[in-house]
Design a protein around this motif. Structure first.
Motif, short mmCIF file in Angstrom:
data_model
loop_
_atom_site.label_atom_id
_atom_site.label_comp_id
_atom_site.label_asym_id
_atom_site.label_seq_id
_atom_site.Cartn_x
_atom_site.Cartn_y
_atom_site.Cartn_z
N ARG A 265 0.84 -1.21 0.00
CA ARG A 265 0.00 0.00 0.00
C ARG A 265 0.86 1.24 0.00
NH1 ARG A 265 -1.87 2.77 4.66
NH2 ARG A 265 -3.38 4.32 4.06
N ARG A 266 1.89 1.26 0.85
CA ARG A 266 2.78 2.41 0.92
C ARG A 266 3.51 2.61 -0.40
NH1 ARG A 266 6.95 0.70 3.96
NH2 ARG A 266 8.14 0.54 2.06
N ASP A 267 3.99 1.51 -0.99
CA ASP A 267 4.69 1.59 -2.27
C ASP A 267 3.78 2.12 -3.37
OD1 ASP A 267 6.91 0.58 -0.99
OD2 ASP A 267 6.68 -1.45 -1.80
N LEU A 268 2.53 1.63 -3.39
CA LEU A 268 1.57 2.11 -4.39
C LEU A 268 1.31 3.60 -4.24
CD1 LEU A 268 -1.03 -0.81 -4.44
CD2 LEU A 268 0.42 -0.07 -6.35
N LEU A 269 1.12 4.04 -3.02
CA LEU A 269 0.83 5.46 -2.80
C LEU A 269 2.03 6.34 -3.13
CD1 LEU A 269 -1.28 5.22 0.47
CD2 LEU A 269 -2.08 5.73 -1.83
N GLN A 270 3.23 5.88 -2.82
CA GLN A 270 4.41 6.65 -3.18
C GLN A 270 4.60 6.70 -4.70
OE1 GLN A 270 7.56 4.84 -0.89
NE2 GLN A 270 7.25 6.23 0.83
N ALA A 271 4.37 5.59 -5.37
CA ALA A 271 4.47 5.57 -6.82
C ALA A 271 3.41 6.47 -7.44
CB ALA A 271 4.33 4.14 -7.34
N LEU A 272 2.21 6.44 -6.90
CA LEU A 272 1.14 7.31 -7.39
C LEU A 272 1.52 8.78 -7.23
CD1 LEU A 272 -1.77 7.41 -8.52
CD2 LEU A 272 -2.56 7.48 -6.17
N GLN B 181 4.40 10.02 -7.43
CA GLN B 181 5.48 10.39 -8.35
C GLN B 181 5.01 10.56 -9.79
OE1 GLN B 181 8.93 7.86 -7.94
NE2 GLN B 181 8.72 7.83 -5.71
N LEU B 182 3.77 10.18 -10.06
CA LEU B 182 3.24 10.35 -11.41
C LEU B 182 3.01 11.82 -11.71
CD1 LEU B 182 0.50 7.57 -11.71
CD2 LEU B 182 2.74 7.62 -12.80
N PRO B 183 3.19 12.24 -12.96
CA PRO B 183 2.81 13.60 -13.34
C PRO B 183 1.30 13.79 -13.14
CG PRO B 183 4.18 12.59 -15.03
CD PRO B 183 3.84 11.52 -14.04
N ASP C 94 -11.86 17.07 -20.03
CA ASP C 94 -11.97 17.92 -21.20
C ASP C 94 -10.79 17.71 -22.16
OD1 ASP C 94 -13.27 19.73 -22.83
OD2 ASP C 94 -12.28 21.48 -21.94
N VAL C 95 -10.50 16.43 -22.43
CA VAL C 95 -9.45 16.05 -23.38
C VAL C 95 -10.01 14.99 -24.30
CG1 VAL C 95 -7.54 16.61 -21.81
CG2 VAL C 95 -8.49 14.30 -21.82
N PRO C 96 -9.39 14.75 -25.44
CA PRO C 96 -9.85 13.68 -26.34
C PRO C 96 -9.65 12.29 -25.72
CG PRO C 96 -8.39 15.20 -27.50
CD PRO C 96 -8.33 15.56 -26.05
N ILE C 97 -10.42 11.32 -26.18
CA ILE C 97 -10.32 9.96 -25.66
C ILE C 97 -8.92 9.39 -25.90
CG2 ILE C 97 -11.14 7.58 -25.97
CD1 ILE C 97 -13.92 8.68 -26.41
N GLY C 98 -8.34 9.71 -27.04
CA GLY C 98 -6.99 9.23 -27.34
C GLY C 98 -5.98 9.72 -26.31
N THR C 99 -6.16 10.94 -25.84
CA THR C 99 -5.27 11.48 -24.81
C THR C 99 -5.43 10.72 -23.51
OG1 THR C 99 -5.39 13.67 -25.85
CG2 THR C 99 -4.65 13.59 -23.56
N VAL C 100 -6.68 10.39 -23.17
CA VAL C 100 -6.93 9.59 -21.96
C VAL C 100 -6.22 8.25 -22.08
CG1 VAL C 100 -8.72 8.33 -20.69
CG2 VAL C 100 -9.09 10.70 -21.35
N MET C 101 -6.35 7.61 -23.24
CA MET C 101 -5.74 6.29 -23.43
C MET C 101 -4.22 6.36 -23.35
SD MET C 101 -8.48 4.96 -26.31
CE MET C 101 -7.30 4.08 -27.23
N SER C 102 -3.62 7.37 -23.97
CA SER C 102 -2.16 7.45 -23.94
C SER C 102 -1.65 7.82 -22.55
CB SER C 102 -1.65 8.44 -24.99
OG SER C 102 -2.07 9.75 -24.69
N ARG C 103 -2.34 8.72 -21.85
CA ARG C 103 -1.93 9.07 -20.49
C ARG C 103 -2.07 7.87 -19.55
NH1 ARG C 103 -4.64 15.09 -19.55
NH2 ARG C 103 -3.30 16.17 -21.06
N LEU C 104 -3.13 7.11 -19.74
CA LEU C 104 -3.33 5.93 -18.92
C LEU C 104 -2.24 4.89 -19.18
CD1 LEU C 104 -5.12 4.50 -16.85
CD2 LEU C 104 -6.45 3.60 -18.76
N ALA C 105 -1.89 4.68 -20.43
CA ALA C 105 -0.82 3.73 -20.76
C ALA C 105 0.50 4.18 -20.15
CB ALA C 105 -0.70 3.57 -22.27
N ARG C 106 0.80 5.47 -20.27
CA ARG C 106 2.04 6.00 -19.69
C ARG C 106 2.03 5.89 -18.17
NH1 ARG C 106 1.25 10.73 -23.15
NH2 ARG C 106 2.12 10.20 -25.15
N ALA C 107 0.89 6.17 -17.56
CA ALA C 107 0.79 6.08 -16.10
C ALA C 107 0.99 4.65 -15.63
CB ALA C 107 -0.58 6.61 -15.63
#
Length: 177
Positions: free
Chosen positions: A103-110, A112-114, A139-152
């Motif tokens: 849990r601590r590792d997940l929260l710390q990693a979260l 550190q995300l942009p 308020d962004v395109p769906i493609g932006t959501v998909m790419s940000r999610l993949a990067r995250a």
């Protein structure tokens, strides 16, 4: 109390949970939730529940509208301060697993995300929004959501695996959608 105000009270804990994930700080999250609720009350006339729609989580519901307000307020705050703060304190989230280290590792990693990646990851993974709903909230395109999610997800995977070498891999992430 009006139905609108009752729904704000019902949704406040979810808003607080989401805000804590966004900000990483309990006090900032509480301020963000308060600002969101104040703005919702001030501009309640802008929210229109379509005939036959429920107050709940759907695309026409109140929660997506409130999360849109919250994200815009958060962006306004970041633009005004123009300062990126590190996540010094972890959000106090009730752990459903016995592994507090994970849990601590997940929260710390979260933390550190942009900010844009963290917002998308929280909406899709935590709030269970579809890509289209997340795109509407941010308020962004769906493609932006998909790419940000993949990067995250990739960023989280690298952080949890202990870096690029993956030698310390003790956990794996699962694709949610």
């Amino acid at each position: 109390m009006e139905p609108f105000e009752r729904q704000l009270v019902v949704l406040a804990p979810r808003l607080r949970r989401h805000a804590r994930g966004l900000t990483g700080d309990a006090m900032l999250a509480d301020d963000l939730v308060q600002d969101t609720l104040e703005r919702a009350l001030r501009y309640r006339w802008r929210f229109r529940l379509r005939p036959g729609a429920l107050w709940g989580d759907g695309a026409d519901g109140l929660l997506p509208w409130l999360l849109t307000l919250m994200h815009r307020l958060r962006l306004n705050h970041l633009r005004k301060s123009d300062v990126v703060t590190a996540m010094d304190t972890l959000p106090e989230v009730v752990a459903h697993t016995a592994d507090l280290g994970l849990r601590r590792d997940l929260l710390q990693a979260l933390g550190q995300l942009p900010e844009p990646q963290r917002a998308v990851l929280l909406l899709v993974s935590l709030e269970q929004f579809s890509y289209a709903e997340a795109a509407r909230v941010l308020d962004v395109p769906i493609g932006t959501v998909m790419s940000r999610l993949a990067r995250a997800r990739e960023h989280m995977r690298r952080l949890l695996d202990g870096g690029a070498d993956g030698a310390a891999a003790t956990t794996s992430l699962q694709r949610v959608k």
